[in-house]
Scaffold this active site. Structure first.
Site, mmCIF file in Angstrom:
data_model
loop_
_atom_site.group_PDB
_atom_site.id
_atom_site.type_symbol
_atom_site.label_atom_id
_atom_site.label_comp_id
_atom_site.label_asym_id
_atom_site.label_seq_id
_atom_site.Cartn_x
_atom_site.Cartn_y
_atom_site.Cartn_z
ATOM 1 N N SER A 39 0.856 -1.188 0.000
ATOM 2 C CA SER A 39 0.000 0.000 0.000
ATOM 3 C C SER A 39 0.891 1.236 0.000
ATOM 4 C CB SER A 39 -0.917 -0.004 1.223
ATOM 5 O OG SER A 39 -0.155 0.142 2.399
ATOM 6 N N GLU A 68 -2.435 -0.290 -12.984
ATOM 7 C CA GLU A 68 -1.937 0.949 -12.399
ATOM 8 C C GLU A 68 -1.047 0.717 -11.187
ATOM 9 O OE1 GLU A 68 -5.306 3.456 -11.575
ATOM 10 O OE2 GLU A 68 -5.920 3.509 -13.686
ATOM 11 N N GLU A 69 -1.410 -0.247 -10.341
ATOM 12 C CA GLU A 69 -0.683 -0.469 -9.085
ATOM 13 C C GLU A 69 0.455 -1.475 -9.189
ATOM 14 O OE1 GLU A 69 -3.427 -1.307 -5.918
ATOM 15 O OE2 GLU A 69 -4.584 0.515 -6.294
ATOM 16 N N ARG A 120 5.141 1.787 -5.079
ATOM 17 C CA ARG A 120 4.802 0.470 -4.535
ATOM 18 C C ARG A 120 5.881 -0.542 -4.865
ATOM 19 N NH1 ARG A 120 -0.802 0.368 -3.381
ATOM 20 N NH2 ARG A 120 -1.972 2.022 -4.417
#
Length: 155
Positions: A39, A68-69, A120
């Site tokens: 996160s 995206e992450e 991340r």
């Protein structure tokens, strides 16, 4: 158990239902491993997730969040494999209850250049190790059931 108690209490006093997010459970079909990301706020291990997107199915929104992450490319199943609840911290110092609908995403590739690459970390885990890494009880339960669920990937 505490989440269920809070939900029952909220219904009694008239609080609105939880907000909804979508998540991608990113799976490596060859190894059975699960991709987790950290996160942005706390650095905890989580699955990629976010809010539904206008004009997209819930599954496709989950696929977009995984891109995206975590830079994930792959095939997402339209049928969810489970739901879990958590309290999402807000900038104003309080938390809101959120129900997360989880969709399996069968990873075909990982890009090194993706929107949140500098915010991340991502890492593959065996499902039993992923259970120990995530905090949400409901997500742990989904991960424990995983081997039976990944036998039938989408065409």
């Amino acid at each position: 158990m505490i989440v269920q108690f809070r939900e029952r209490l909220a219904r009694l006093i008239g609080r609105r239902p939880p907000d909804m997010q979508v998540a991608a459970l990113c799976l490596n079909q060859a190894t059975g491993e699960v991709l987790l990301v950290t996160s942005r706020g706390t650095g905890r291990w989580i699955v990629p997730k976010g809010w539904p997107m206008p004009g997209r199915s819930l599954a496709d929104a989950a696929r977009q969040e995984a891109w995206e992450e975590a830079g994930v490319k792959g095939r997402v199943a339209e049928a969810e494999i489970g739901r879990y609840h958590y309290d999402k911290d807000q900038d104003r110092g309080f938390a809101i209850p959120v129900e997360v609908r989880v969709f399996p995403l069968y990873v075909e590739g990982l890009d090194e250049d993706f929107p949140e690459a500098h915010e991340r970390r991502r890492r593959w885990f065996a499902p039993e190790d992923a259970v120990r890494m995530v905090a949400e009880t409901g997500l742990k339960q989904i991960l424990r059931r995983l081997p039976a669920q990944r036998r039938h990937p989408p065409e």
